[in-house]
Design an enzyme around this catalytic site. Structure first.
Site, mmCIF file in Angstrom:
data_model
loop_
_atom_site.group_PDB
_atom_site.id
_atom_site.type_symbol
_atom_site.label_atom_id
_atom_site.label_comp_id
_atom_site.label_asym_id
_atom_site.label_seq_id
_atom_site.Cartn_x
_atom_site.Cartn_y
_atom_site.Cartn_z
ATOM 1 N N VAL A 24 -53.055 161.239 -5.013
ATOM 2 C CA VAL A 24 -53.987 162.372 -5.145
ATOM 3 C C VAL A 24 -55.406 161.860 -4.903
ATOM 4 O O VAL A 24 -55.854 160.927 -5.580
ATOM 5 C CB VAL A 24 -53.896 163.018 -6.550
ATOM 6 N N VAL A 56 -59.563 163.126 -3.707
ATOM 7 C CA VAL A 56 -60.582 164.100 -3.301
ATOM 8 C C VAL A 56 -61.795 163.286 -2.858
ATOM 9 O O VAL A 56 -62.198 162.332 -3.545
ATOM 10 C CB VAL A 56 -60.963 165.048 -4.465
ATOM 11 N N LEU A 73 -62.479 171.013 -7.297
ATOM 12 C CA LEU A 73 -61.571 171.002 -6.137
ATOM 13 C C LEU A 73 -60.309 170.166 -6.397
ATOM 14 O O LEU A 73 -59.242 170.486 -5.871
ATOM 15 C CB LEU A 73 -62.307 170.508 -4.891
ATOM 16 N N TYR A 103 -55.582 165.228 -15.871
ATOM 17 C CA TYR A 103 -54.224 165.780 -15.768
ATOM 18 C C TYR A 103 -53.812 166.486 -17.062
ATOM 19 O O TYR A 103 -53.102 167.484 -17.030
ATOM 20 C CB TYR A 103 -53.222 164.682 -15.397
#
Lengths: 182, 182
Positions: free
Chosen positions: B119, B121, B130, B162
């Protein structure tokens, strides 16, 4: 003969031999020399490992029942097996009889990561080092595919078992996390 | 036109629409009405999500470089993307320009479990919600495939992120464990 046919069939996603056995001796007579099948007809029981996916799902369900797992729809179990990267089973073989006594599977991106799920050994065969033998077989197969990061989620009572096999919990503070649909 | 062609192409492993966008408004003009492509030529930037796998691996590498990840052989990255169950990307779209600003992927057995990996960004787009939007997109896609158990391994500094999305660490004492080849 159907059993032996699938037993020695060619693997799809794994390049190493599909069946190896617990003991080196057995590996020589069963895994590497299909011509010696007669040898496997002796009455002495032996433990054999396989990556064959064509399992009897009812036999697998019976194994999972024996350790008290919740039942899962066989349709989904079938799909999960089809889409696992590795499916490993452990058998007690005596003459031409075989009994499913252990199972494990792994999902993977075929490149970096693999995650091991559904590790089970039949209660009659626990505490004999067979769980360790099954896991060694799984790790050997994953290593032969150049997977560099093998992960799993361990229930509290098996954390020490996996630790004894070289697994680390929360290395560098990395936490395993779960999300369930709501 | 190549971009829009792949953008609206049919998904292989996911049954829902391949591209949805961050805002409902954008979803209407970009995701659902290919005939309205001209609308996307406005100079206003928008955020678009996609499950398209045909990514420019150099663009992805640039994104991973930007957050300081170690480089990985593109051959293996390609293989991992091919064998992931879900590949999610996040784009800033302005007129007919697009920029890859986020990425995530998941392995799965297509039935019970999925594990989210990689993951990322882009730093220029962090702290704007986002990452959360990307994860919501990933979870929506996985839920639409009836995956009941979504897992990941979180670095210490993103555990709270998370957790805020509903992930639980070590539920019922289950430990995430890692094994590295030696």
């Amino acid at each position: 003969m159907g059993f032996w046919k699938t037993w020695f069939s060619t693997p799809e996603s794994l390049t190493t031999s599909k069946t190896t056995s617990f003991e080196e001796h057995t590996a020589a007579s069963v895994g590497n020399s299909p011509n010696n099948i007669s040898e496997t007809s002796s009455k002495e029981a032996r433990i054999v490992f396989s990556t064959e996916r064509d399992l009897d799902l009812y036999e697998l369900e019976e194994l999972c029942d024996a350790v008290g797992w919740s039942r899962r729809p066989l349709r989904k179990v079938k799909k999960a097996i089809e889409h696992s990267f590795l499916v490993a089973s452990m058998w007690q073989v005596r003459g031409n009889q075989r009994r499913l006594i252990g199972f494990a599977r792994a999902t993977s991106d075929h490149a970096f990561n693999a995650t091991i799920w559904d590790v089970v050994v039949h209660p009659d065969f626990q505490s004999k080092g067979l769980g360790k033998a099954l896991m060694k077989y799984v790790l050997k197969k994953l290593r032969s595919e150049e997977i560099s990061n093998v992960t799993l989620f361990a229930d509290p009572h098996v954390v020490d078992f996996y630790r004894s096999m070289g697994f680390m919990s929360d290395p560098e503070g990395i936490k395993g996390m779960f999300w369930y649909p709501h």
